[in-house]
Write a protein that holds these residues in place. Structure first.
Motif, short mmCIF file in Angstrom:
data_model
loop_
_atom_site.label_atom_id
_atom_site.label_comp_id
_atom_site.label_asym_id
_atom_site.label_seq_id
_atom_site.Cartn_x
_atom_site.Cartn_y
_atom_site.Cartn_z
N PHE A 18 0.86 -1.18 0.00
CA PHE A 18 0.00 0.00 0.00
C PHE A 18 0.90 1.24 0.00
O PHE A 18 1.76 1.40 0.87
CB PHE A 18 -0.88 -0.03 1.26
CG PHE A 18 -1.70 1.22 1.47
CD1 PHE A 18 -2.61 1.64 0.51
CD2 PHE A 18 -1.56 1.98 2.63
CE1 PHE A 18 -3.37 2.79 0.71
CE2 PHE A 18 -2.32 3.12 2.83
CZ PHE A 18 -3.23 3.53 1.88
N VAL A 19 0.72 2.09 -1.00
CA VAL A 19 1.56 3.29 -1.10
C VAL A 19 0.88 4.40 -0.29
O VAL A 19 0.02 5.13 -0.78
CB VAL A 19 1.79 3.71 -2.57
CG1 VAL A 19 2.80 4.86 -2.62
CG2 VAL A 19 2.29 2.52 -3.36
N TYR A 20 1.28 4.47 0.96
CA TYR A 20 0.63 5.37 1.91
C TYR A 20 0.88 6.84 1.55
O TYR A 20 0.04 7.70 1.76
CB TYR A 20 1.15 5.06 3.31
CG TYR A 20 0.47 5.79 4.43
CD1 TYR A 20 -0.92 5.76 4.57
CD2 TYR A 20 1.21 6.50 5.38
CE1 TYR A 20 -1.54 6.41 5.63
CE2 TYR A 20 0.60 7.15 6.44
CZ TYR A 20 -0.77 7.11 6.56
OH TYR A 20 -1.39 7.76 7.60
N ASP A 21 2.07 7.10 0.99
CA ASP A 21 2.43 8.49 0.67
C ASP A 21 1.46 9.12 -0.31
O ASP A 21 1.28 10.33 -0.33
CB ASP A 21 3.86 8.55 0.09
CG ASP A 21 4.89 8.21 1.15
OD1 ASP A 21 4.52 8.27 2.34
OD2 ASP A 21 6.03 7.88 0.80
N SER A 22 0.84 8.28 -1.15
CA SER A 22 -0.06 8.85 -2.14
C SER A 22 -1.51 8.86 -1.65
O SER A 22 -2.42 9.20 -2.40
CB SER A 22 0.05 8.09 -3.46
OG SER A 22 -0.33 6.75 -3.26
#
Lengths: 113, 135
Positions: free
Chosen positions: B84-88
């Motif tokens: 999961f790309v949390y930064d986006s």
């Protein structure tokens, strides 16, 4: 697991959904189905949440995704009897401002008229 | 350190919640606070099970709970699915969710509201979600 029952009040004709147990990502489908059925059958819907012990975003999403249709169809839709810990979850997302939530059945019956 | 290993099936969420409830209860977390922390862990695990692992029950999910002392608990949730790309992540607009009937993003919104610190990182072939909560 969640147990969902429905009943139609003979006197008032109000549709009541009774939710007991836990609504999470695996069981929210049952709430969704119950709500969809209720919305096709009645314009006065009460949701009895006295027996609800837990709700996650999957369950909250069921209510949220139906708000528009509830408004568009002019459905009187009232939730009642939530435990404090369950109400807090609605509050975190601000859903308490978007839905009609009443403390007990008496208040709910007044609001659903 | 308390550890719980399970498979990536939605039906396992109940067991995950029971494990977290018992662990937090032993740490002396109040019932009300406990309920919210359990919710945050449940939301992350549900996301990982459904989105990272497509409910593939042959995939595993591991949860570690550490009493960090000083009324602080740390959670680590590890899986091997699509990270999961949390930064986006962008907090969804509630009005938009209502309009579009798309429910995505609500769970993480709850997690961010409940936990004091949330991190997601992708490390080699595993994803690690680390969360901290003071109680």
């Amino acid at each position: 697991m969640v147990n969902i029952e429905k009943q139609i009040d003979e006197q008032t004709g109000h549709y009541e959904i009774i939710v007991i147990g836990e609504v999470d990502a695996s069981s929210s489908i049952h709430l969704d189905e119950a709500l969809t059925t209720a919305m096709t059958e009645s314009k006065h819907i009460l949701v009895d949440l006295r027996g609800l012990d837990y709700i996650s975003s999957a369950g909250l999403g069921v209510f949220m995704s139906n708000i528009q249709e509830i408004e568009a169809e002019g459905i009187r839709f009232v939730l009642f009897g939530m435990k404090e810990k369950v109400f807090e979850v609605f509050e975190i997302l601000g859903l308490d401002q978007l839905l009609v939530i009443k403390k007990d059945k008496e208040e709910a019956l007044e609001a659903v008229k | 350190m308390h550890q719980f290993k399970t498979s990536c099936a939605k039906e396992k969420l109940k067991e995950i919640r029971a494990f977290v409830a018992e662990t937090l209860g032993n740490m002396g977390v109040s019932e009300n606070e406990c309920h919210k922390i359990i919710l945050a862990v449940d939301e992350v695990c549900a996301n990982l099970i459904i989105h990272s692992n497509q409910c593939d029950a042959s995939e595993k999910l591991e949860l570690f709970v550490e009493d960090h002392g000083d009324h602080c608990v740390i959670f680590e949730i590890i899986d091997h699915g699509k990270g999961f790309v949390y930064d986006s992540y962008k907090e969804p607009d509630l009005e938009e969710i209502i309009r579009s009937r798309k429910k995505g993003g609500l769970g993480i919104m709850l997690v961010r509201n409940i936990m004091d610190k949330v991190e997601f990182k992708i490390e080699k072939n595993r994803n690690i979600c680390r969360m901290m909560k003071k109680f």
